[in-house]
Design a protein around this motif. Structure first.
Motif, PDB file in Angstrom:
ATOM      1  N   ARG A 584       0.927  -1.255  -0.130  1.00  0.00           N
ATOM      2  CA  ARG A 584      -0.094   0.187  -0.014  1.00  0.00           C
ATOM      3  C   ARG A 584       1.065   1.230  -0.210  1.00  0.00           C
ATOM      4  NH1 ARG A 584      -5.536  -0.588   2.428  1.00  0.00           N
ATOM      5  NH2 ARG A 584      -5.941  -2.812   2.532  1.00  0.00           N
ATOM      6  N   LEU A 585       1.998   1.334   0.768  1.00  0.00           N
ATOM      7  CA  LEU A 585       2.786   2.426   0.896  1.00  0.00           C
ATOM      8  C   LEU A 585       3.481   2.675  -0.597  1.00  0.00           C
ATOM      9  CD1 LEU A 585       4.485   1.775   4.418  1.00  0.00           C
ATOM     10  CD2 LEU A 585       3.071   3.844   3.502  1.00  0.00           C
ATOM     11  N   GLN A 586       3.819   1.537  -1.247  1.00  0.00           N
ATOM     12  CA  GLN A 586       4.708   1.620  -2.498  1.00  0.00           C
ATOM     13  C   GLN A 586       3.707   2.315  -3.307  1.00  0.00           C
ATOM     14  OE1 GLN A 586       7.494   1.294  -3.163  1.00  0.00           O
ATOM     15  NE2 GLN A 586       8.554   0.683  -1.376  1.00  0.00           N
ATOM     16  N   ALA A 587       2.376   1.839  -3.163  1.00  0.00           N
ATOM     17  CA  ALA A 587       1.344   2.474  -4.244  1.00  0.00           C
ATOM     18  C   ALA A 587       1.057   3.953  -3.961  1.00  0.00           C
ATOM     19  CB  ALA A 587      -0.054   1.293  -4.053  1.00  0.00           C
ATOM     20  N   VAL A 588       1.007   4.258  -2.728  1.00  0.00           N
ATOM     21  CA  VAL A 588       0.794   5.543  -2.507  1.00  0.00           C
ATOM     22  C   VAL A 588       1.895   6.492  -2.995  1.00  0.00           C
ATOM     23  CG1 VAL A 588       0.803   7.139  -0.365  1.00  0.00           C
ATOM     24  CG2 VAL A 588      -0.702   5.290  -0.506  1.00  0.00           C
ATOM     25  N   ARG A 589       3.177   5.945  -2.715  1.00  0.00           N
ATOM     26  CA  ARG A 589       4.331   6.920  -3.398  1.00  0.00           C
ATOM     27  C   ARG A 589       4.199   6.991  -4.766  1.00  0.00           C
ATOM     28  NH1 ARG A 589      10.225   5.398  -0.612  1.00  0.00           N
ATOM     29  NH2 ARG A 589       9.182   6.751   0.955  1.00  0.00           N
ATOM     30  N   ALA A 590       3.961   5.945  -5.375  1.00  0.00           N
ATOM     31  CA  ALA A 590       3.655   6.010  -6.753  1.00  0.00           C
ATOM     32  C   ALA A 590       2.777   6.922  -7.405  1.00  0.00           C
ATOM     33  CB  ALA A 590       3.675   4.651  -7.688  1.00  0.00           C
TER      34      ALA A 590
END
Length: 710
Positions: A584-590
């Protein structure tokens, strides 16, 4: 005026070894800070700390003999208070000026020296003065007093000094250890300061047995370390001494052959560095018969009791040779080596005796004894605690692996605490769990149970490895949850830096297992499932404990480099499966890197505010009630985009899900530009609120995107 370098040394009796490094750094740091605060040391000054078993010292470069005078402006009082209607000084003003040392013999002249700033009621009087800079004599005295007062002394002792005044008698002194000498040199000049009943000079003392001369005379501040090493046989720098020990240990192992490696323990290195003034590493050995004892026991007794460095082979297996850091360097070291070998033998013999005696009883036979050991006055005995851990472990095991895993977890949980009753763990509490694993193998319980018993305390500290098998993971989770749920249930929460039951560490352990093992467990349900095991001993604190765990998770994620905004966005949804949080964090960063991100985040925040104000309103979207072109376009875009994003979310591709939703930026912007949500027609308003609610739910499945809004 030119500067010179300053040396200050306090010579004392042997300091506490575990505190020496911190004491040395604190002494030098505080002394330096106070000199800078008084203007005696500047931006080009630097401090070097020295600390040995019998001394604390600091070398400071570029120290002034006298600090510069400083112009200081002080606000005195409002002008209306300091001056009467005629502009003359009031008694209050004259009293204030006199207290500051100003000449008030001529009140008119005194007022003329003041500055007035501001107009009307805001007008105030200011006084300019020249503050004389501190001299090194007085400034160093103050800095030394402050530095000693603020030392992180583990325990203060009191001792008596014979009075140096005309009247006979004794005076009490309070310090970590009796002090016997003080050095204060500015260049080659002694600074006349006093502390702990001592007057500064230029002499100190070296090694107790190997100093070339005594006392050691210090010619100046800049050759302190060299003089002490040459005349006093002392390596004054803590870091230099530590480096020398590391080098000598490596060289000693290398001389024994390529198959030997030193167990380099950082804490032990610091402690040994604090015990010796000039290190000399010697190689010793013990009878190979002791290698039948678990090596963890032998290693611990050598390190903890004797401060020795064990040697292992390349496979990490203990050898019967070890290294000693001696404080003396005789021509013939055989007596020193022989003495250390004689000393360690009874220690190893004790370990062997404990190991042999413990194996005469099975772990199962010790279970009953746990009922006689108090765990907590509100939570009962260790026996009761074990029953709770068993119940929690069975529940988790059933969820993760059915009857088979539930059974093996129950067996391991039943025996996990029994080694607390063994002689070996009684002598070395650090071996709890480890010895249980050895005794389980001896009892024929198999590797699965043995590993689970050994690993159920893991992770013990930051960076520690996790349990090696599923049974161990289940029991470790159950053990930590029992502690957390129990302590929260009786209101025994950590406060400030006090955490006697290591609840923060237990919470981080739960987080690491759920995340790194990617366990398909819901955090809220997991915590709640542990509560029934306590019966009526606790109140249900599931909500508070869950918040506590999320707080620990947030801190961990920020330490890993995620921004507070990213973490807040993801954890605002309280994701139940913690293994998904990283994705989820990687998705938010992207998503945040997209051009559309800022506008969508702002729109999301706006939608959330609208829905909060209209709580209870809204209905399922009816296409026939979509009147404006912008709302029709948004509905059409959602019909195409949201199902695709939902499918990607369901497949675990959180990044793709958010990327797909980013296509809604244009229709969302157009909607807010061209549509009045709070229409006068109640049906239209409800339909539009329903549309926004559907959009809000779709956009916030991965994270609360409104938290990304500026």
């Amino acid at each position: 005026m030119t500067t010179q370098n300053l040396l200050v040394e306090l010579f004392v009796e042997e300091l506490p070894p575990k505190a020496l490094k911190k004491l040395g750094e604190a002494f030098a740091g505080a002394l330096f800070d106070h000199l800078k605060a008084q203007g005696l040391a500047g931006t080009d000054s630097a401090v070097t700390a020295f600390a040995s078993p019998r001394r604390l010292a600091a070398h400071v470069t570029h120290v002034w003999l006298k600090a510069e005078d400083k112009a200081v402006q002080q606000k005195l009082m409002p002008a209306a208070v300091g001056l009467d209607a005629s502009g003359n000084a009031t008694p209050a003003l004259l009293k204030k000026l006199a207290a500051l040392g100003a000449d008030v013999s001529d009140p008119v002249a005194a007022v003329a020296t003041l500055k007035r700033e501001g107009e009307g009621k805001a007008a105030a009087l200011f006084y300019d003065s020249l503050v004389t800079g501190a001299t090194l004599d007085t400034g160093l005295q103050k800095a030394l007093d402050e530095a000693l007062a603020k030392l992180p002394i583990p325990k203060v002792m009191s001792y008596q000094l014979e009075s140096d005044c005309e009247l006979p008698g004794w005076s009490s002194v309070h310090f970590v250890r009796p002090a016997h000498g003080l050095v204060a040199l500015h260049g080659s000049t002694v600074v006349p300061v006093k502390v702990l009943g001592l007057t500064a000079g230029n002499t100190t003392h070296g090694h107790r047995f190997e100093a070339a001369v005594d006392p050691v005379v210090l010619a100046d501040a800049d050759h302190y370390a060299e003089t002490l090493l040459r005349d006093g046989a002392v390596l004054a720098s803590f870091n230099d001494r530590r480096f020398a020990i590391v080098q000598q240990l490596a060289q000693a192992a290398e001389r024994l052959g390529p198959g030997f490696e030193v167990l380099m323990d950082e804490a032990l290195l610091d402690e040994v560095t604090a015990l010796v003034e000039r290190p000399n590493v010697l190689t010793c050995g013990f009878d190979a018969q002791f290698l039948d004892v678990p090596q963890e026991c032998l290693i611990l007794t050598m390190k903890a009791n004797q401060k020795y460095f064990p040697l292992v082979d390349r496979q990490g297996k203990l050898t019967n040779q070890f290294l000693v850091v001696s404080n003396i360097s005789p021509d013939d070291a055989s007596a020193v080596i022989g003495g250390n070998e004689r000393v360690v033998r009874p220690r190893l013999a004790d370990a062997k005796f404990f190991f042999d005696q413990d194996r005469k009883k099975t772990l199962a036979s010790r279970v009953e004894g746990l009922g006689k050991v108090v765990y907590h006055n509100k939570l009962g005995t260790q026996g009761e605690r074990v029953e709770r851990v068993r119940a929690i472990a069975r529940t988790i095991g059933q969820q993760l692996g059915g009857d088979a895993l539930a059974h093996s977890a129950d067996v391991a949980a039943n025996l996990a605490k029994t080694d607390l009753l063994t002689d070996m763990v009684g002598e070395f509490p650090e071996l709890q769990g480890i010895m249980g694993g050895y005794y389980a193998r001896h009892d024929g319980l198999g590797e699965d149970i043995a590993f689970a018993i050994e690993d159920h305390y893991k992770p013990r500290f930051s960076g520690d490895e996790l349990p090696r098998n599923r049974t161990g993971v289940v029991v470790a989770l159950a053990d930590k949850l029992e502690t957390l749920v129990g302590m929260f249930g009786i209101g025994n929460l950590p406060t400030g830096d006090k955490d006697p039951f290591a609840l923060r560490r237990h919470a981080l352990g739960v987080i690491r297992m759920l995340v790194e093992k990617d366990l398909p467990l819901s955090l809220g349900a997991l915590v709640a499932s542990a509560v029934p095991a306590f019966g009526d001993k606790i109140t249900d604190a599931t909500s508070a404990l869950t918040d506590f765990i999320y707080d620990r998770l947030a801190g961990t994620l920020r330490e890993q480099g995620y921004s507070a905004q990213e973490v807040d966005a993801v954890l605002a949804l309280r994701p139940q499966r913690l293994g998904d949080v990283g994705q989820r964090l990687q998705a938010v960063r992207a998503f945040a890197a997209l051009p559309a991100a800022a506008a969508l985040a702002a729109a999301n925040k706006r939608i959330g505010n609208i829905l909060k104000k209209s709580e209870g309103e809204g209905a399922a979207v009816q296409e026939s009630l979509l009147v404006e072109a912008a709302e029709k376009e948004l509905f059409a875009a959602m019909q195409k985009t949201v199902p695709a994003a939902d499918a990607e979310f369901a497949n675990g591709d959180h990044t793709a899900s958010l990327m797909t939703l980013a296509a809604l930026r244009a229709p969302v912007d157009a909607f807010f530009d061209g549509v009045m949500v709070n229409a006068e027609d109640a049906a239209l308003k409800a339909n539009r609120l329903g549309l926004l609610k559907s959009l809000h739910e779709a956009m916030n499945r991965v994270a609360d995107l409104s938290r990304l809004a500026a």
